[in-house]
Design a protein around this motif. Structure first.
Motif, PDB file in Angstrom:
ATOM      1  N   LEU A 292      28.844  69.686  24.381  1.00 52.11           N
ATOM      2  CA  LEU A 292      28.811  68.527  25.283  1.00 52.11           C
ATOM      3  C   LEU A 292      28.445  68.930  26.714  1.00 52.11           C
ATOM      4  O   LEU A 292      28.363  68.077  27.592  1.00 52.11           O
ATOM      5  CB  LEU A 292      30.163  67.815  25.275  1.00 52.11           C
TER       6      LEU A 292
ATOM      7  N   GLY B 266      33.455  60.826  25.527  1.00 56.92           N
ATOM      8  CA  GLY B 266      32.479  61.756  24.964  1.00 56.92           C
ATOM      9  C   GLY B 266      33.102  62.711  23.966  1.00 56.92           C
ATOM     10  O   GLY B 266      32.532  62.979  22.901  1.00 56.92           O
TER      11      GLY B 266
ATOM     12  N   ARG C 183      34.031  60.743  20.690  1.00 62.96           N
ATOM     13  CA  ARG C 183      32.825  60.425  19.925  1.00 62.96           C
ATOM     14  C   ARG C 183      32.292  61.681  19.210  1.00 62.96           C
ATOM     15  O   ARG C 183      32.011  61.655  18.015  1.00 62.96           O
ATOM     16  CB  ARG C 183      31.761  59.831  20.855  1.00 62.96           C
ATOM     17  N   ALA C 184      32.178  62.783  19.934  1.00 60.85           N
ATOM     18  CA  ALA C 184      31.650  64.022  19.351  1.00 60.85           C
ATOM     19  C   ALA C 184      32.549  64.557  18.245  1.00 60.85           C
ATOM     20  O   ALA C 184      32.061  64.994  17.197  1.00 60.85           O
ATOM     21  CB  ALA C 184      31.466  65.070  20.446  1.00 60.85           C
TER      22      ALA C 184
END
Length: 181
Positions: A35, A64, A67-68
């Motif tokens: 990320l 983030g 989600r990842a």
């Protein structure tokens, strides 16, 4: 030491390496690094990650990460994210003395109303077995080892209602996280 213009974060994941959701710490670190975060370190196998980010927006970094993690590991990821300084303040504020035969925890939450519910329920606990006190965005909890995960507060805080907004860590684990260079 954190580089200028970056924030040192601590991410506490809930529900990994239990219930069939297996995430190795190497894969977790790789996901966080992918990320664009740096200085990524994991602590123990329970989903504790320390990293640096150029993004000062906690909500954006949290979204983030979730989600990842969800995409890579195929589960609904829940992360409690804070700065390292916020974690240090939480640990420094632990109100209970160290007692032989007791476990000391901090329950972190991202939804104040749900923490308030848990705190209200804690008023009925037997203080001979467990104690709960509020902190800033968290609850401090101490439970007799003999009672442990069978305690009323443990059972309550493990309910699905609180799953996506809370996670707890043993005070010893938090000290290990804070000891990272």
């Amino acid at each position: 030491m954190t580089a200028p213009g970056t924030t040192r974060y601590v991410a506490l994941l809930r529900g990994i390496n239990v219930g069939g959701i297996t995430v190795t710490m190497a894969a977790l670190a790789d996901t966080v690094s992918a990320l664009g975060h740096s200085a990524v370190k994991t602590v123990l196998a329970s989903g504790n990650v320390v990293f640096e980010s150029d993004d000062p927006e906690v909500s954006a970094v949290k979204a983030g990460l979730e989600r990842a993690l969800s995409e890579r590991f195929g589960y609904q990821a829940w992360v409690v994210l804070m700065t390292r300084d916020q974690l240090a303040e939480a640990v420094a504020g632990y109100p209970f003395e160290d007692r032989d035969g007791w476990h000391s925890y901090v329950l972190f939450g991202s939804e104040p109303a749900l923490l308030d519910e848990l705190l209200a329920a804690a008023a009925t606990l037997d203080p001979a077995d467990e104690r709960v006190q509020p902190g800033a965005g968290l609850l401090y909890w101490q439970v007799r080892r003999a009672v442990g995960i069978k305690s009323p507060f443990s059972s309550l805080s493990a309910k699905a209602r609180y799953k996506s907004t809370t996670t707890n860590r043993n005070l010893r684990t938090l000290h290990k996280i804070l000891a990272l260079p």
